[in-house]
Design a protein around this motif. Structure first.
Motif, PDB file in Angstrom:
ATOM      1  N   GLN A 129       0.854  -1.073  -0.209  1.00 51.96           N
ATOM      2  CA  GLN A 129      -0.088   0.223  -0.080  1.00 51.96           C
ATOM      3  C   GLN A 129       0.856   1.263   0.024  1.00 51.96           C
ATOM      4  OE1 GLN A 129      -3.540   0.322   2.356  1.00 51.96           O
ATOM      5  NE2 GLN A 129      -4.129  -1.726   2.397  1.00 51.96           N
ATOM      6  N   LEU A 130       2.015   1.159   0.609  1.00 58.05           N
ATOM      7  CA  LEU A 130       2.719   2.400   0.534  1.00 58.05           C
ATOM      8  C   LEU A 130       3.560   2.554  -0.751  1.00 58.05           C
ATOM      9  CD1 LEU A 130       4.203   1.957   4.134  1.00 58.05           C
ATOM     10  CD2 LEU A 130       2.997   3.925   3.440  1.00 58.05           C
ATOM     11  N   ALA A 131       3.893   1.480  -1.247  1.00 60.11           N
ATOM     12  CA  ALA A 131       4.787   1.567  -2.526  1.00 60.11           C
ATOM     13  C   ALA A 131       3.532   2.092  -3.523  1.00 60.11           C
ATOM     14  CB  ALA A 131       5.251   0.199  -3.133  1.00 60.11           C
ATOM     15  N   THR A 132       2.365   1.605  -3.692  1.00 59.02           N
ATOM     16  CA  THR A 132       1.351   1.910  -4.636  1.00 59.02           C
ATOM     17  C   THR A 132       1.122   3.358  -4.340  1.00 59.02           C
ATOM     18  OG1 THR A 132      -0.267   0.814  -3.384  1.00 59.02           O
ATOM     19  CG2 THR A 132       0.766  -0.417  -5.146  1.00 59.02           C
ATOM     20  N   ALA A 133       1.234   3.977  -3.177  1.00 57.24           N
ATOM     21  CA  ALA A 133       0.928   5.517  -2.945  1.00 57.24           C
ATOM     22  C   ALA A 133       2.121   6.277  -3.239  1.00 57.24           C
ATOM     23  CB  ALA A 133       0.551   5.740  -1.272  1.00 57.24           C
ATOM     24  N   ARG A 134       3.224   5.548  -3.787  1.00 54.39           N
ATOM     25  CA  ARG A 134       4.413   6.124  -4.384  1.00 54.39           C
ATOM     26  C   ARG A 134       5.435   6.465  -3.246  1.00 54.39           C
ATOM     27  NH1 ARG A 134       5.421   4.971  -9.182  1.00 54.39           N
ATOM     28  NH2 ARG A 134       6.622   6.872  -9.554  1.00 54.39           N
ATOM     29  N   HIS A 135       5.368   5.692  -2.289  1.00 51.95           N
ATOM     30  CA  HIS A 135       6.568   5.888  -1.260  1.00 51.95           C
ATOM     31  C   HIS A 135       7.550   4.996  -1.425  1.00 51.95           C
ATOM     32  CE1 HIS A 135       4.005   8.711   1.103  1.00 51.95           C
ATOM     33  NE2 HIS A 135       2.979   7.990   1.093  1.00 51.95           N
ATOM     34  N   PRO A 164      -6.345  -7.806   5.793  1.00 49.78           N
ATOM     35  CA  PRO A 164      -5.317  -6.941   5.928  1.00 49.78           C
ATOM     36  C   PRO A 164      -5.099  -5.675   4.976  1.00 49.78           C
ATOM     37  CG  PRO A 164      -4.756  -9.109   4.642  1.00 49.78           C
ATOM     38  CD  PRO A 164      -6.136  -9.386   4.945  1.00 49.78           C
ATOM     39  N   GLU A 165      -6.134  -5.759   4.074  1.00 51.69           N
ATOM     40  CA  GLU A 165      -6.152  -4.678   3.109  1.00 51.69           C
ATOM     41  C   GLU A 165      -6.664  -3.535   3.816  1.00 51.69           C
ATOM     42  OE1 GLU A 165      -5.719  -8.241   0.631  1.00 51.69           O
ATOM     43  OE2 GLU A 165      -7.123  -7.608   2.314  1.00 51.69           O
ATOM     44  N   ARG A 166      -8.007  -3.924   4.593  1.00 51.67           N
ATOM     45  CA  ARG A 166      -8.851  -2.982   5.279  1.00 51.67           C
ATOM     46  C   ARG A 166      -7.866  -2.487   6.618  1.00 51.67           C
ATOM     47  NH1 ARG A 166     -14.735  -4.013   8.075  1.00 51.67           N
ATOM     48  NH2 ARG A 166     -15.052  -2.063   9.179  1.00 51.67           N
ATOM     49  N   VAL A 167      -7.371  -3.364   6.995  1.00 57.72           N
ATOM     50  CA  VAL A 167      -6.569  -2.803   8.465  1.00 57.72           C
ATOM     51  C   VAL A 167      -5.511  -1.923   8.198  1.00 57.72           C
ATOM     52  CG1 VAL A 167      -4.996  -3.981  10.219  1.00 57.72           C
ATOM     53  CG2 VAL A 167      -7.075  -5.157   9.771  1.00 57.72           C
ATOM     54  N   VAL A 168      -4.876  -2.140   6.967  1.00 56.61           N
ATOM     55  CA  VAL A 168      -3.730  -1.184   6.714  1.00 56.61           C
ATOM     56  C   VAL A 168      -4.354   0.154   6.334  1.00 56.61           C
ATOM     57  CG1 VAL A 168      -1.663  -1.081   4.963  1.00 56.61           C
ATOM     58  CG2 VAL A 168      -2.024  -3.144   6.519  1.00 56.61           C
ATOM     59  N   ALA A 169      -5.293  -0.119   5.343  1.00 53.55           N
ATOM     60  CA  ALA A 169      -5.737   1.188   4.948  1.00 53.55           C
ATOM     61  C   ALA A 169      -6.224   2.037   6.088  1.00 53.55           C
ATOM     62  CB  ALA A 169      -6.974   0.878   3.728  1.00 53.55           C
ATOM     63  N   THR A 170      -6.768   1.410   6.954  1.00 56.59           N
ATOM     64  CA  THR A 170      -7.363   2.454   8.124  1.00 56.59           C
ATOM     65  C   THR A 170      -5.793   2.882   8.811  1.00 56.59           C
ATOM     66  OG1 THR A 170      -9.254   0.842   8.397  1.00 56.59           O
ATOM     67  CG2 THR A 170      -8.595   2.124  10.161  1.00 56.59           C
ATOM     68  N   ALA A 171      -5.296   2.087   9.144  1.00 57.13           N
ATOM     69  CA  ALA A 171      -3.817   2.454   9.847  1.00 57.13           C
ATOM     70  C   ALA A 171      -3.339   3.721   9.224  1.00 57.13           C
ATOM     71  CB  ALA A 171      -3.126   1.337  10.029  1.00 57.13           C
ATOM     72  N   LEU A 172      -3.216   3.496   7.901  1.00 57.41           N
ATOM     73  CA  LEU A 172      -2.506   4.443   7.155  1.00 57.41           C
ATOM     74  C   LEU A 172      -3.173   5.853   7.095  1.00 57.41           C
ATOM     75  CD1 LEU A 172      -0.496   2.489   4.468  1.00 57.41           C
ATOM     76  CD2 LEU A 172       0.471   3.352   6.372  1.00 57.41           C
ATOM     77  N   ALA A 173      -4.497   5.598   6.885  1.00 60.05           N
ATOM     78  CA  ALA A 173      -5.321   6.869   7.089  1.00 60.05           C
ATOM     79  C   ALA A 173      -5.254   7.505   8.231  1.00 60.05           C
ATOM     80  CB  ALA A 173      -6.762   6.457   6.658  1.00 60.05           C
ATOM     81  N   ASP A 174      -5.247   6.724   9.595  1.00 62.28           N
ATOM     82  CA  ASP A 174      -5.228   7.331  11.047  1.00 62.28           C
ATOM     83  C   ASP A 174      -3.787   7.943  11.086  1.00 62.28           C
ATOM     84  OD1 ASP A 174      -7.536   6.598  11.517  1.00 62.28           O
ATOM     85  OD2 ASP A 174      -7.206   4.754  12.557  1.00 62.28           O
ATOM     86  N   VAL A 175      -2.875   7.250  10.466  1.00 58.68           N
ATOM     87  CA  VAL A 175      -1.478   8.101  10.752  1.00 58.68           C
ATOM     88  C   VAL A 175      -1.340   9.360  10.137  1.00 58.68           C
ATOM     89  CG1 VAL A 175       0.902   7.871  10.029  1.00 58.68           C
ATOM     90  CG2 VAL A 175      -0.258   5.911  10.946  1.00 58.68           C
ATOM     91  N   ARG A 176      -2.127   9.563   8.868  1.00 58.62           N
ATOM     92  CA  ARG A 176      -2.085  10.674   8.180  1.00 58.62           C
ATOM     93  C   ARG A 176      -2.792  11.793   8.828  1.00 58.62           C
ATOM     94  NH1 ARG A 176      -3.088   7.158   3.681  1.00 58.62           N
ATOM     95  NH2 ARG A 176      -1.178   6.893   2.716  1.00 58.62           N
TER      96      ARG A 176
END
Length: 256
Positions: free
Chosen positions: A20-26, A203-215
Motif C-alpha cells: 500500500q505504501l509503494a502503490t501510494a508512491r512512497h 489485511p487490506e482494510r486494516v492497513v488502509a485504516t492504519a495509514l489513514a489514521d497516521v495521516r
C-alpha cells in the motif's frame, strides 16, 4: 511520508503495508529475516510501483542486527519519514511450562525492538519537524492472555506516551490495535483459525485504516466498529471479569 521503513515486511500485515505504501508512491525499506523473500518483494514493488525498494535483512532479536536497522533510521542522507514497527510472533504456549528462550525472543522482538527503533526514528524526525511512527499492537493488549497481551499492552501504552511527548514537534505516533486478521500469523503460531468469519478482518482494510489514521494524527487506531466496541467494553469491565475471559479469548487466537 517520503520513505517508509517496515519491519516484518516479508509477510502478513507488513507485506500489505509495503504494497500500500509503494502503490501510494512512497519509497520503502523492507526489514525481515528472510533476505531472499525480501529481494523478491523489492523487485515486485519496483516493477509494479516504480519506487525505490531497499532490502535490509535483519533478525531484530539480535542486538547487532537491531543496531544496523537503528542506524538506517538515524541516517540524514536517506531520511525515513515513517517507521512501521510491525514485526511480531505468536508464542502459542503457556508461560509456566513453555520455552523460556522463546519468551525472551518475543520480548526482544515486540518490546525492545519497538523501543530502540522508535528512539532511532524520532530523533532525526524531530530535527526535521516532520515524520510518523506506527507501532502495531493488538486488541489483545486489553486482555489478560499471557505474555503476548503483556507485550502488546506495553506497545500501546508506550505509543500513547510517545505521542504525548511528541506533541507540537510535527512528529506523530500511532498504535494500531487490530483484532483477528487473515494473515500467515495465526498459521505460523499454530493458532486455531476455526472462528466465525465475522470475527476476521482483511489485511487490506486494516492497513488502509492504519495509514489513514497516521495521516490524520490519530493516536489509537482500531480498525472496524466491532473491535472498537469490543475494546471499549474491555476498558470498562472490571479486570477480574477480563481475566475470566482468558480461556475463550485464547480459543479465538489472542495470545498464547
Amino acid at each position: 511520508m517520503g520513505t517508509a521503513l517496515i519491519t516484518g515486511a516479508s509477510a502478513g500485515l507488513g507485506l500489505e503495508f509495503a504494497w500500500q505504501l509503494a502503490t501510494a508512491r512512497h519509497d520503502v525499506v523492507l526489514v525481515a529475516r528472510d533476505a531472499e523473500r525480501l529481494e523478491r518483494l523489492a523487485a515486485q514493488l519496483r516493477a509494479a510501483a516504480g519506487v525505490h525498494a531497499e532490502v535490509l535483512a535483519a533478525d531484530l532479536t539480535d542486538r547487532a542486527d537491531l543496531e544496523r536497522v537503528a542506524e538506517r533510521l538515524r541516517s540524514d542522507e536517506r531520511p525515513v519519514g515513517l517507521l512501521v514497527n510491525n514485526a511480531g510472533l505468536g508464542l502459542h504456549q503457556r508461560f509456566v511450562t513453555g520455552d523460556l528462550a522463546r519468551e525472551e525472543a518475543a520480548l526482544d522482538l515486540m518490546v525492545r525492538a519497538v523501543l530502540v527503533l522508535s528512539r532511532a526514528a524520532v530523533e532525526p524526525m524531530v530535527r526535521r519537524g516532520r515524520g510518523a511512527v506506527l507501532n502495531v499492537a493488538s486488541v489483545a493488549a486489553l486482555t489478560a492472555t499471557g505474555t503476548y497481551s503483556a507485550h502488546k499492552a506495553w506497545v500501546r501504552t508506550f505509543t500513547e506516551g510517545l505521542a504525548s511527548e511528541l506533541h507540537g514537534t510535527g512528529v506523530t505516533a500511532t498504535v494500531l490495535c487490530p483484532g483477528l486478521v487473515h494473515t500467515e500469523f495465526h498459521e505460523r503460531a499454530g493458532i486455531d483459525q476455526h472462528v466465525p468469519e465475522i470475527a476476521w478482518l482483511s489485511p487490506e482494510r486494516v492497513v488502509a485504516t492504519a495509514l489513514a489514521d497516521v495521516r490524520r494524527g490519530v493516536v489509537i487506531s482500531t480498525p472496524s466498529l466491532r473491535y472498537r466496541l469490543g475494546s471499549g467494553l474491555l476498558r470498562v469491565l472490571p479486570r477480574a471479569a477480563v481475566r475470566k475471559l482468558n480461556e475463550p479469548r485464547r480459543a479465538l487466537g489472542f495470545g498464547e
